[in-house]
Scaffold this motif. Structure first.
Motif, PDB file in Angstrom:
ATOM      1  N   UNK A   1       0.886  -1.167   0.000  1.00 43.31           N
ATOM      2  CA  UNK A   1       0.000   0.000   0.000  1.00 43.31           C
ATOM      3  C   UNK A   1       0.913   1.202   0.000  1.00 43.31           C
ATOM      4  N   UNK A   2       0.517   2.254  -0.673  1.00 45.11           N
ATOM      5  CA  UNK A   2       1.346   3.454  -0.698  1.00 45.11           C
ATOM      6  C   UNK A   2       0.549   4.645  -0.216  1.00 45.11           C
ATOM      7  N   UNK A   3       1.262   5.559   0.392  1.00 47.78           N
ATOM      8  CA  UNK A   3       0.662   6.785   0.879  1.00 47.78           C
ATOM      9  C   UNK A   3       1.680   7.900   0.669  1.00 47.78           C
ATOM     10  N   UNK A   4       1.185   9.057   0.257  1.00 47.50           N
ATOM     11  CA  UNK A   4       2.089  10.169  -0.020  1.00 47.50           C
ATOM     12  C   UNK A   4       2.000  11.222   1.076  1.00 47.50           C
ATOM     13  N   UNK A   5       2.822  12.252   0.937  1.00 48.15           N
ATOM     14  CA  UNK A   5       2.932  13.367   1.888  1.00 48.15           C
ATOM     15  C   UNK A   5       3.642  12.935   3.169  1.00 48.15           C
ATOM     16  N   UNK A   6       4.698  12.151   2.998  1.00 46.71           N
ATOM     17  CA  UNK A   6       5.488  11.694   4.134  1.00 46.71           C
ATOM     18  C   UNK A   6       5.882  12.869   5.023  1.00 46.71           C
ATOM     19  N   UNK A   7       5.645  12.678   6.311  1.00 52.71           N
ATOM     20  CA  UNK A   7       6.077  13.656   7.315  1.00 52.71           C
ATOM     21  C   UNK A   7       6.586  12.887   8.517  1.00 52.71           C
ATOM     22  N   UNK A   8       7.296  13.574   9.388  1.00 50.69           N
ATOM     23  CA  UNK A   8       7.785  12.917  10.583  1.00 50.69           C
ATOM     24  C   UNK A   8       6.645  12.438  11.473  1.00 50.69           C
ATOM     25  N   UNK A   9       5.578  13.240  11.688  1.00 52.35           N
ATOM     26  CA  UNK A   9       4.456  12.716  12.469  1.00 52.35           C
ATOM     27  C   UNK A   9       3.841  11.451  11.855  1.00 52.35           C
TER      28      UNK A   9
ATOM     29  N   UNK B   1      -2.253   2.220   6.502  1.00 51.68           N
ATOM     30  CA  UNK B   1      -2.308   3.482   5.757  1.00 51.68           C
ATOM     31  C   UNK B   1      -3.209   4.534   6.417  1.00 51.68           C
ATOM     32  N   UNK B   2      -4.332   4.125   6.978  1.00 47.59           N
ATOM     33  CA  UNK B   2      -5.210   5.085   7.654  1.00 47.59           C
ATOM     34  C   UNK B   2      -4.531   5.641   8.908  1.00 47.59           C
ATOM     35  N   UNK B   3      -3.791   4.800   9.596  1.00 42.09           N
ATOM     36  CA  UNK B   3      -3.046   5.252  10.765  1.00 42.09           C
ATOM     37  C   UNK B   3      -1.981   6.263  10.355  1.00 42.09           C
ATOM     38  N   UNK B   4      -1.299   5.987   9.252  1.00 45.26           N
ATOM     39  CA  UNK B   4      -0.286   6.904   8.743  1.00 45.26           C
ATOM     40  C   UNK B   4      -0.905   8.259   8.386  1.00 45.26           C
TER      41      UNK B   4
END
Length: 130
Positions: free
Chosen positions: A89-97, A114-117
């Protein structure tokens, strides 16, 4: 077993995020790899290298791919990786949080992580009037 995490980013971003997460958490509870797509490299050259990085963190429960910018080269490589056979699964807008939230829920399955991320990213944004 647990979900693996692949930070698939532009140069410098994934390495920095990983280093800060390790510094804050001491040890990451999920197998994590970083692959940074060189700015001048063709995607067909990056794909096999990114695939090897993904396979290195997959213990059989799949891989969560975190990219920095949707529609950019790392995101496009991630889209191709997701079609190669390894559950991903992929998710964008990686941030430290986002990354820290993922690491705080190592027991979650690939379908829920992914929803948690995304929640970590959203909850990490604070509008402060000060």
């Amino acid at each position: 077993m647990a979900v693996g995490v692949l930070l698939l980013t532009h140069e410098g971003i994934g390495t920095a995020m990983h280093a800060v997460a390790v510094r804050l958490l001491t040890q990451l509870p999920l197998r994590t790899a970083v692959f940074e797509v060189p700015f001048d490299e063709a995607l067909e050259v990056s794909l096999p290298k990114a695939s090897a990085a993904m396979r290195a963190v997959d213990d059989g429960d799949g891989v969560l791919i975190l990219t920095d910018l949707y529609g950019a080269s790392p995101s496009n490589v991630a889209a191709q990786l997701a079609r190669l056979g390894t559950p991903a699964r992929r998710i964008s807008a990686l941030s430290l949080p986002m990354l820290l939230r993922v690491m705080n829920y190592p027991e979650q399955a690939l379908d829920t992580l992914p929803a948690t991320a995304a929640a970590g990213a959203r909850n990490g944004v604070v509008l402060d009037d000060a």
